[in-house]
Design an enzyme around this catalytic site. Structure first.
Site, PDB file in Angstrom:
ATOM      1  N   TYR A  61      19.009   4.235  -8.651  1.00 59.11           N
ATOM      2  CA  TYR A  61      19.167   3.009  -9.415  1.00 59.11           C
ATOM      3  C   TYR A  61      19.999   3.319 -10.659  1.00 59.11           C
ATOM      4  CZ  TYR A  61      15.541   1.185  -6.386  1.00 59.11           C
ATOM      5  OH  TYR A  61      14.828   0.788  -5.288  1.00 59.11           O
ATOM      6  N   HIS A 115       5.549   1.237  -4.065  1.00 58.47           N
ATOM      7  CA  HIS A 115       5.796   1.760  -2.720  1.00 58.47           C
ATOM      8  C   HIS A 115       4.518   2.065  -1.944  1.00 58.47           C
ATOM      9  CE1 HIS A 115      10.155   3.213  -3.789  1.00 58.47           C
ATOM     10  NE2 HIS A 115       9.898   1.987  -4.210  1.00 58.47           N
ATOM     11  N   GLU A 136      17.009   0.369   5.720  1.00 59.28           N
ATOM     12  CA  GLU A 136      17.154   0.855   7.087  1.00 59.28           C
ATOM     13  C   GLU A 136      16.264   0.101   8.067  1.00 59.28           C
ATOM     14  OE1 GLU A 136      17.879   5.595   5.947  1.00 59.28           O
ATOM     15  OE2 GLU A 136      16.164   4.999   7.181  1.00 59.28           O
ATOM     16  N   TYR A 177      12.546  11.114   9.559  1.00 62.56           N
ATOM     17  CA  TYR A 177      13.552  10.096   9.268  1.00 62.56           C
ATOM     18  C   TYR A 177      14.279  10.335   7.944  1.00 62.56           C
ATOM     19  CZ  TYR A 177      12.241   8.067  13.595  1.00 62.56           C
ATOM     20  OH  TYR A 177      12.061   7.895  14.945  1.00 62.56           O
ATOM     21  N   GLN A 232       3.406  -3.504  -7.230  1.00 55.55           N
ATOM     22  CA  GLN A 232       3.644  -3.887  -5.846  1.00 55.55           C
ATOM     23  C   GLN A 232       2.377  -3.821  -4.994  1.00 55.55           C
ATOM     24  OE1 GLN A 232       6.774  -1.241  -4.558  1.00 55.55           O
ATOM     25  NE2 GLN A 232       8.300  -2.175  -5.899  1.00 55.55           N
TER      26      GLN A 232
END
Length: 378
Positions: A270, A156, A249, A259, A89
């Site tokens: 998963y 991420h 979110e 948060y 990613q």
């Protein structure tokens, strides 16, 4: 070395409660929209910025940035980029123009930065450069922030930028997946939003400035993988984050707030199974303004400040979906989402970025090896 400022995983008493039902599924809009292709054959484009006088600056995740002219012609990859860890990613990700770009030609971009000594380690970095007048070369490269620690991971990175009117920069950072517990550590940048000066360094008014065992750049914490960020016209910072399986979110971010990830979540592992104690609330942890179960893999966010689509849509937030391949309109009443409306349900393109252009129209980037820059017309 990380000191054990592991708040939330051990310091809070979580509220044992049944796992909640999903929020009502949004309904597709009956409103007709036209989608016009501005440019195509982009390689996994990730972000765009609108150049004064026309044209677009576009990043491609494999490590390219290029100017696209008004006619949709792709310019050559710009020279002058730093070393980029284009793996998984990671790669070249968000880009924004400095608020004084017309004067200084400065841009800010974030990317997966390899470690100088061990290229198997990486983290998210934010850099500035100046774009030459011809749109061919980036000059005066300066890395103004590097996420700590660097890790062996291809997941991420987060990497969304928002610049405030005073010039300071917000950068949303992922928690690198396997290292999710560090989202609750204040001596780590993982799973945080940081606020820094455009020349580098923490802003003196940050909530943890001067506190022991806390990094001064941190603005908020307990995030998972931020995929969109915007400062709305009223000065509020909104971010979108990927949940695990379910629990995507949208959060209204305030300084110093936690948060919750991975202590509280509306998602699950998963393949099934609750994360941690499987709860959605805990003392001292913020609730999302809105969430999605099942996941839509949201990416990109724009506040519509124009009336090009009619007065009813002005002030709404528009968010793309990678997984379901569509656009969402979130209608707000103050700080509450009162409607989640599906737009372009037949788009069949992974929406990576959403921006409002100088013409007041919405623009989308689609994520594929044959990615497109699209204009949404009423």
């Amino acid at each position: 070395m990380m000191s054990s400022v592991l708040l939330g995983l051990c310091a809070f008493n979580v509220i044992a409660q049944p796992f909640p039902a999903a929020e009502p599924l949004p309904k597709a809009s009956t409103r007709a929209l036209a989608v016009e292709t501005v440019a195509e054959r982009l390689g996994h484009p990730w972000a765009m910025a609108f150049l004064p006088g026309g044209g677009y600056l576009v990043t491609e995740r494999p490590g390219r940035m290029r100017v696209v002219n008004e006619a949709g012609l792709l310019g050559p990859p710009l020279k002058g980029l730093p070393h980029i860890a284009a793996t998984g990613q990671g790669g070249l990700l968000d880009v924004v123009l400095d608020r004084d770009f017309a004067k200084n030609r400065r841009i800010f971009f974030c990317y997966a930065e390899p470690d100088a000594k061990d290229r198997s380690l990486n983290s998210t970095a934010l850099a500035s450069s100046t774009l030459d007048r011809e749109g061919n070369v980036l000059k005066d490269l300066k890395v103004v922030f590097s996420q700590k620690p660097k890790l062996r991971s291809s997941l991420h990175f987060g990497c969304r930028i928002a610049q405030s009117p005073d010039g300071t920069l917000f950068l949303g950072l992922g928690e690198r997946s396997s290292f999710k517990e560090q989202a609750q550590m204040l001596d780590s940048h993982l799973g945080k939003i940081v606020r820094i000066q455009p020349e580098g360094g923490a802003v003196s008014g940050n909530p943890f400035a001067g506190k022991a065992d806390a990094l001064p750049e941190i603005w908020s914490w307990g995030h998972r993988n931020i995929q969109a960020a915007t400062l709305t016209a009223d000065g509020k910072l909104w971010v979108v984050e990927h949940g695990p399986q379910g629990g995507d979110e949208i959060n209204l971010v305030r300084p110093g707030k936690n948060y919750g990830w991975p202590v509280i979540t509306y998602g699950e592992n998963y393949g099934g199974g609750r994360i941690g104690k499987g709860v959605t609330q805990a003392p001292g942890m913020e609730q999302p303004v809105h969430y999605w179960v099942p996941s839509i893999a949201p990416s990109g966010i724009a506040e519509l400040t124009s009336d090009r689509y009619g007065p009813q849509w002005k002030g709404s937030l528009f968010i793309g979906s990678l997984k379901i391949q569509r656009l969402h309109r979130l209608q707000l009443d103050g700080e509450k989402v009162v409607r989640d409306e599906i737009l372009l349900p037949d788009l069949r393109e992974r929406v990576r970025d959403v921006r409002q252009g100088p013409d007041g129209l919405l623009y989308l980037l689609t994520d594929s090896s044959e990615g497109k820059l699209l204009r949404v017309k009423p």
